[in-house]
Design a protein around this motif. Sequence first.
Motif, PDB file in Angstrom:
ATOM      1  N   ASN A   1       0.875  -1.180   0.000  1.00  0.00           N
ATOM      2  CA  ASN A   1       0.000   0.000   0.000  1.00  0.00           C
ATOM      3  C   ASN A   1       0.906   1.223   0.000  1.00  0.00           C
ATOM      4  O   ASN A   1       1.747   1.378   0.881  1.00  0.00           O
ATOM      5  N   GLN A   2       0.740   2.077  -0.978  1.00  0.00           N
ATOM      6  CA  GLN A   2       1.600   3.253  -1.060  1.00  0.00           C
ATOM      7  C   GLN A   2       1.282   4.261   0.032  1.00  0.00           C
ATOM      8  O   GLN A   2       2.151   5.052   0.410  1.00  0.00           O
ATOM      9  N   ASN A   3       0.066   4.247   0.542  1.00  0.00           N
ATOM     10  CA  ASN A   3      -0.308   5.129   1.649  1.00  0.00           C
ATOM     11  C   ASN A   3       0.045   4.447   2.965  1.00  0.00           C
ATOM     12  O   ASN A   3      -0.801   3.865   3.650  1.00  0.00           O
ATOM     13  N   VAL A   4       1.300   4.475   3.305  1.00  0.00           N
ATOM     14  CA  VAL A   4       1.794   3.786   4.494  1.00  0.00           C
ATOM     15  C   VAL A   4       2.707   4.727   5.268  1.00  0.00           C
ATOM     16  O   VAL A   4       3.328   5.624   4.687  1.00  0.00           O
ATOM     17  N   SER A   5       2.775   4.551   6.572  1.00  0.00           N
ATOM     18  CA  SER A   5       3.657   5.389   7.388  1.00  0.00           C
ATOM     19  C   SER A   5       5.112   5.173   6.990  1.00  0.00           C
ATOM     20  O   SER A   5       5.564   4.027   6.837  1.00  0.00           O
ATOM     21  N   ARG A   6       5.827   6.277   6.842  1.00  0.00           N
ATOM     22  CA  ARG A   6       7.230   6.197   6.460  1.00  0.00           C
ATOM     23  C   ARG A   6       8.123   6.708   7.582  1.00  0.00           C
ATOM     24  O   ARG A   6       9.265   7.099   7.366  1.00  0.00           O
ATOM     25  N   ALA A   7       7.610   6.677   8.804  1.00  0.00           N
ATOM     26  CA  ALA A   7       8.358   7.212   9.942  1.00  0.00           C
ATOM     27  C   ALA A   7       9.607   6.396  10.244  1.00  0.00           C
ATOM     28  O   ALA A   7      10.604   6.936  10.728  1.00  0.00           O
TER      29      ALA A   7
END
Length: 245
Positions: free
Chosen positions: A80-86
């Motif tokens: 899923n491209q809408n994922v947290s990138r923290a």
Amino acid sequence: MASLIGSARHDEHGKLTGGKAGDQLQKDTINNDVNGEVSLQNMYTHSKGWYILRPKTFDLADRIAYAMLVACNNKNIGYNQNVSRAKPIDIASDKAINTDCSLLVRSCLFNANGVDAGNFTTADEANVLNRTNLFLPKQVYISEAKTPIYIGDVLVTQTKGHTAIVVGGKNRRNLVTSDSNTYYPVYRGTSTSITSALKAVGEKDVSLAHRKKIANANSISNYKGTASQNLTMVKLLKAGRLIKV
């Protein structure tokens, strides 16, 4: 035989967003999954062109490749491209999670090296990874024959698009050391002129006759100095694979 690459590819609907956590498409966790959202496939030439980022050490290359294999065979990792990138994901996660292609490469590098390169996308990945000092300068991929790729190489498109890691194929540990060819230094300029590029790396003779000899040595047949022939030579020069005569 084509090299094998691993990457986060798409969700269970073949789309970039909206997928459930976890890999809904994975069928094989033992013999290397080729069906999943995060999975393996044969090497291919991307329409946007690849850059190759090669780890400086054999050990790092092996660890990066192994990390990608673990991720591709983990049914709990979906796309899923809408994922947290923290922060990087856990490639051995026992809970259903998602990633996208660049976050997965970041996570494999973190798993292999213990250092987080920070947030990046495919638009700036090559520059970010070069700044880690863990990779050789990026090379332009032409073909497996002219610019061989090796296990652990990171591939990223030349413009925003996709990224993957080579997990199967040639291993640099097994390189034949009997290559007697001498190669021009890597050309790092921006000119597409082969004469300008050759001059920049120290070649004194850029005449058509001498360029024909260079072309012949690099399997560019019937060289006449056409734009496409010259561009092929420039690409080889940028990859450090132009044989010197």
